[in-house]
Enzyme design. Structure first.
Site, PDB file in Angstrom:
ATOM      1  N   CYS A   2      66.027  40.033  12.462  1.00 22.76           N
ATOM      2  CA  CYS A   2      65.148  38.926  12.160  1.00 22.76           C
ATOM      3  C   CYS A   2      64.426  38.459  13.405  1.00 22.76           C
ATOM      4  O   CYS A   2      64.487  39.089  14.459  1.00 22.76           O
ATOM      5  CB  CYS A   2      65.959  37.746  11.599  1.00 22.76           C
ATOM      6  SG  CYS A   2      67.097  38.201  10.281  1.00 22.76           S
ATOM      7  N   ASP A  99      77.318  38.432   7.416  1.00 21.16           N
ATOM      8  CA  ASP A  99      77.973  38.314   8.726  1.00 21.16           C
ATOM      9  C   ASP A  99      77.611  36.996   9.399  1.00 21.16           C
ATOM     10  O   ASP A  99      78.318  36.531  10.291  1.00 21.16           O
ATOM     11  CB  ASP A  99      77.631  39.505   9.630  1.00 21.16           C
ATOM     12  CG  ASP A  99      76.142  39.771   9.764  1.00 21.16           C
ATOM     13  OD1 ASP A  99      75.355  39.175   9.005  1.00 21.16           O
ATOM     14  OD2 ASP A  99      75.763  40.593  10.618  1.00 21.16           O
ATOM     15  N   VAL A 290      58.885  62.822  14.198  1.00 19.85           N
ATOM     16  CA  VAL A 290      57.434  62.781  14.440  1.00 19.85           C
ATOM     17  C   VAL A 290      56.934  64.171  14.812  1.00 19.85           C
ATOM     18  O   VAL A 290      57.588  64.882  15.577  1.00 19.85           O
ATOM     19  CB  VAL A 290      57.104  61.784  15.572  1.00 19.85           C
ATOM     20  CG1 VAL A 290      55.649  61.928  16.014  1.00 19.85           C
ATOM     21  CG2 VAL A 290      57.350  60.359  15.114  1.00 19.85           C
ATOM     22  N   SER A 363      69.501  55.396  15.387  1.00 19.92           N
ATOM     23  CA  SER A 363      68.878  56.181  16.452  1.00 19.92           C
ATOM     24  C   SER A 363      69.944  56.747  17.381  1.00 19.92           C
ATOM     25  O   SER A 363      71.109  56.367  17.317  1.00 19.92           O
ATOM     26  CB  SER A 363      67.908  55.302  17.260  1.00 19.92           C
ATOM     27  OG  SER A 363      68.634  54.468  18.152  1.00 19.92           O
ATOM     28  N   GLY A 364      69.512  57.640  18.274  1.00 22.77           N
ATOM     29  CA  GLY A 364      70.429  58.246  19.241  1.00 22.77           C
ATOM     30  C   GLY A 364      70.334  57.625  20.614  1.00 22.77           C
ATOM     31  O   GLY A 364      70.834  58.199  21.591  1.00 22.77           O
TER      32      GLY A 364
END
Length: 616
Positions: A2, A99, A290, A363-364
């Site tokens: 957010c 949470d 991509v 993601s990595g």
């Protein structure tokens, strides 16, 4: 995920709405704000919600618990279910499945120590109405941003600086921040582009006393840069332990009440995350990569190989030149202070199209810093022998190399003149050639130098620690947060769980970098589920073909934007020297695209803001 906002300053409802609307892209599902007043002390909390967990309006923010605990919270606490279970046993009751509510209850139970119980990415502020106190924190690795203004009496905070900036008429642009930006390509914490606005540092918490106006910040976590907790087990033990940690960090990040996917570049880190995701998820994983049409930039074929092996629902996003140009034009709207990592553009393109199918993407990020994965670490090893030579001898060699026409040899010549490898590495991360920067500020001086300049660890461990605290925090996390939130997409990074970072930090160097094999232990975990031959290729970066574009397609744009008059209006640079460097790029004698992009971004920001604020 957010955007949060809060202030003790007096703003009317329309002004508050405008401030929230400025960053509404961070949370388009619900905009909310509340006014609180106790003892004639005004407090305003605001929130832009991107609904991820418990989509019901009952979890909208600002959120109130036990009538006197008010919170705005950006991020995720991944272990909130286990915390909630413990708190229920202690007698706490909950009305939501979010949470956010758990975070409030944990604060009531543990006080400010609640922060040690949270695994996740977060920036939050709790207004404890009984104590007339703000308590807040930023996650350990700096995944989530937090800006604040404090004048000794009042306090204002936000996820992005542009919300604070609106209706604030006493801000001044920081010349010091511009000098640092020219070196680092970003503005290192705790500085911001405005003198009066700061960033809360990663792994720090704070309190603000509304009665006294006192603001206090302190660290609650750090990496073990003193090497006080070395791993004692065998390599096989470490491999199995790491595998179990990764299973937990990946599976916990797959939990959401909205669709989840994985960014898949085809490299080791993202492939490992995708592999574990397919093993732990009950549904077919969506993956996204991509594709560039430029020769030497398209790695999508490798991502496709991994996706085929893992049998994911793979999506290839083609990088469109015109679309990329549109993002360049709007760049500062989303990053809202100077930031020059050019891979932000493909990151934004990836996020834009990924959002069409999912709301959360794993993601990595983090693997290179924790497990010794960057190309520059290998170069550091190759250069080690040169610094065993006396400095006078190295200076003679430098004098010879400086006569060479190849600019790469000239860079090596500069490096040979430094006293030791620590100085060289710092220079490499802040720009070996700073001859165009005209400033009295020491723009290499950051608090994080302590992670590099010490003798508690070997050189490889020191530079990866330094990168974790600087490059990862200042650059990578900023890039990913702004790129994904620009399109209301939540990015989660399992390798940036502090348990992974702590574990990697404790391992012997040879577990991570052995006989030229970088990220050794990560690869060995990966190869248990994905064939090794797919990764037998040079490591590639996530970059745009700006070097060519600036000489061809975008040449006119560059020369118009960075003409003599424009350059003279930019603080802290030698305009004539920059003109010469741009000419070097155009004639092909020196690849200056990082400098050109850095100045284009800075000029765009100054064009949008420079007339409204003085520079001090």
């Amino acid at each position: 995920m957010c955007g949060i906002y809060g202030t003790t300053l007096h703003y009317n409802e329309q002004q508050v709405k405008d401030k929230l609307q400025r960053t509404a892209f961070r949370g388009p599902d619900k905009m909310g704000w509340k006014y609180y007043n106790k003892n004639n002390q005004n407090v305003i909390f605001g929130h832009n919600r991107l609904s991820i967990i418990d989509l019901d309006p009952r979890s909208d923010q600002p959120f109130t618990y036990f009538n006197h605990i008010h919170i705005v919270f950006n991020g995720e606490v991944y272990n909130f279910k286990s915390i909630k279970k413990t708190l229920i046993q202690k007698g706490y009751k909950f009305k939501t499945t979010s949470d956010t509510e758990v975070l409030c209850a944990a604060y009531l139970e543990y006080g400010q120590d609640c922060i040690h119980h949270f695994h996740g990415m977060f920036a939050f502020v709790i207004y404890d109405e009984k104590k007339q106190l703000f308590f807040g924190a930023r996650d350990r690795l700096g995944k989530k941003p937090f800006y604040y203004y404090h004048d000794g009496k009042d306090f204002e905070f936000s996820s992005q600086i542009s919300s604070i900036q609106m209706y604030m008429d006493n801000l001044t642009i920081s010349e010091k921040a511009i000098a640092y930006y020219l070196a680092w390509g970003n503005i290192p914490d705790p500085q911001s582009i405005f003198n009066e606005v700061k960033k809360l540092k990663a792994g720090h918490k704070f309190t603000f006393n509304l009665d006294s106006g006192q603001f206090k910040t302190e660290p609650y976590w750090d990496i073990d840069y003193k090497n006080e907790r070395p791993y004692q087990g065998s390599y096989e033990d470490a491999k199995e332990e790491l595998k179990e940690i990764l299973k937990d960090t990946v599976s916990s990040r797959l939990f959401a009440d909205v669709p989840v996917g994985v960014f898949l570049s085809g490299g080791v880190d993202s492939s490992l995350v995708a592999s574990i995701a397919t093993q732990t998820s009950s549904t077919k994983i969506k993956t996204f990569s991509v594709k560039f049409n430029e020769k030497g930039f398209d790695e999508s074929v490798y991502a496709q190989q991994v996706a085929d092996h893992l049998q994911t629902d793979h999506n290839v996003i083609e990088c469109n030149y015109e679309e990329g140009m549109d993002l360049i034009q709007d760049f500062c709207h989303y990053y809202d202070e100077p930031f020059s990592d050019s891979s932000a553009i493909p990151s934004m393109l990836l996020a834009k199209h990924t959002k069409k199918q999912v709301t959360v993407a794993l993601s990595g990020d983090g693997g290179d810093e924790s497990f010794i994965g960057y190309h520059r670490y290998k170069w550091a090893k190759k250069g080690k022998m040169f610094y065993k030579l006396p400095l006078p001898i190295r200076k003679i060699g430098a004098s010879v190399l400086e006569l060479a026409p190849n600019y790469r040899l000239k860079i090596i010549a500069k490096a040979l003149r430094y006293k030791n490898q620590n100085e060289v590495y710092l220079s490499a991360m802040t720009g070996v050639d700073q001859s165009y920067i005209n400033t009295t500020y020491n723009n290499k001086d950051v608090d994080e130098l302590k992670y590099l300049f010490h003798n508690n660890k070997n050189f490889y461990e020191r530079i990866t620690d330094f990168d974790t605290k600087t490059y990862l925090n200042f650059d990578i996390n900023t890039k990913v947060d702004r790129a994904t939130m620009a399109f209301s997409l939540e990015a989660r990074a399992p390798l940036l769980d502090h348990r992974v970072v702590d574990f990697a930090n404790s391992l012997p160097t040879e577990f991570k970098f052995y006989k030229g094999n970088m990220k050794r232990i990560l690869k060995d975990v990966l190869y248990q589920s994905v064939p090794k031959h797919i990764f037998d290729r040079p490591k590639a970066g996530f970059t745009m073909p700006f070097s060519r574009w600036f000489k061809e397609d975008l040449k006119e744009y560059v020369l118009n934007e960075l003409d003599d008059k424009s350059l003279k209006s930019i603080p802290c640079i030698d305009a004539e020297k920059v003109q010469f460097m741009i000419k070097q790029h155009m004639d092909g004698s020196w690849d200056r695209y990082p400098l050109i992009w850095k100045l284009l971004v800075l000029k765009q920001w100054l064009n949008n803001n420079g007339k409204s604020y003085s520079i001090k």
